[in-house]
Design an enzyme around this catalytic site. Structure first.
Site, PDB file in Angstrom:
ATOM      1  CD  GLU A   1       0.554  -4.057  -8.047  1.00  0.00           C
ATOM      2  OE1 GLU A   1       0.524  -3.108  -7.227  1.00  0.00           O
ATOM      3  OE2 GLU A   1      -0.229  -5.006  -8.002  1.00  0.00           O
TER       4      GLU A   1
ATOM      5  CG  ASP B   1      -0.537   2.555   0.070  1.00  0.00           C
ATOM      6  OD1 ASP B   1      -1.046   1.688  -0.650  1.00  0.00           O
ATOM      7  OD2 ASP B   1       0.153   3.491  -0.363  1.00  0.00           O
TER       8      ASP B   1
END
Length: 275
Positions: free
Chosen positions: A55, A66
């Site tokens: 990824e 995140d």
């Protein structure tokens, strides 16, 4: 479109791992951290040391999902002048040197800004497998569904412990390649234990017809990989790899990947000793 379905690079990589009696290992790296060249080198190191899929995250100024480690890395990449178009250089740099399926993980806004068709075309030309879209739901993905069919790209949507039965079904039906199961609510980050919710989410996705479910958020060591490999088709590692490249560069990424891959073998009598 059935043509795109049969050529899913993500599905092929996961099925190859399954045929070898193990789950697939998926490694995440933010594009442009510490530099575009190092992202490419780290991606190649991932593939050469046991990762089946990679990824590549597009740095984004408002990363709602995140954790601190990845946020710091993406902030640094943006500060150094990373442009969205450079993600295609990263993808091409990795796919030209490895057999790993390479997906781009991105919030939807950068794709819309470039143009969904244009982004999809360039990703396909770079050898990319598809997109993982954490903030896009199938109901709002008509343009992406069309472009991904046109260019034969995988579309990976996320499911979570909070997903209703109806939402789970719609997401599984819309996904191609695999379904991304978020094991915990909240942001990414290495954790000492993997939430038991992960197993329930994977079971629900399988019940909705998903053939390949990969678990992400919170996986940081081989023991956690082993735990998830027992019930999921793939295990996604992000934060730990980003910390590795931060602290020890590409060599550290290679070493961690090799270690993580020791946990992939499914407990079905296959020892993996001869592999």
């Amino acid at each position: 479109m059935s043509t795109a379905q049969t050529t899913s690079k993500s599905a092929a990589a996961i099925d190859k791992a399954r045929a070898e009696g193990r789950s697939a290992l998926i490694g995440y790296l933010p594009a442009g951290y510490p530099s575009v060249e190092e992202t490419i080198a780290a991606g190649i190191a991932l593939a050469e040391n046991g990762a089946d899929l990679i990824e590549i995250g597009i740095p984004y100024s408002d990363p709602v999902m995140d954790g601190q480690v990845i946020q710091a890395a993406t902030t640094e990449a943006l500060a150094k002048g990373f442009h969205v178009r450079q993600v295609f250089d990263v993808v091409a740099g990795i796919t030209s040197k490895t057999d790993a399926a390479v997906l781009v993980m991105t919030y939807w806004n950068p794709v819309v800004r470039m143009g969904v068709d244009e982004f999809s075309r360039r990703l396909s030309e770079a050898g990319g497998a598809g997109l993982i879209t954490p903030d896009l739901i199938p109901d709002e993905a008509a343009e992406w569904m069309e472009a991904s069919d046109k260019y034969g790209l995988d579309r990976v949507f996320l499911v979570a412990p909070s997903s209703t039965t109806e939402r789970m079904q719609r997401t599984v039906d819309a996904s191609r390649g695999f379904v991304y199961a978020v094991s915990i609510m909240g942001v990414t980050g290495a954790r000492t234990s993997v939430s038991t919710a992960a197993k329930d989410v994977v079971a629900a996705a399988h019940a909705a017809g998903a053939e390949r479910v990969c678990v992400g958020l919170g996986v940081s060591n081989a023991e956690q990989v082993r735990e998830i490999a027992a019930y999921a088709e793939g295990v996604i590692v992000g934060t730990a790899l980003v910390a590795a490249i931060r602290d020890g560069g590409v060599d550290a990424v290679a070493a961690l990947t090799k270690d993580l891959s020791t946990g992939l073998t499914r407990e079905t009598g296959l020892t993996g000793e001869e592999a």
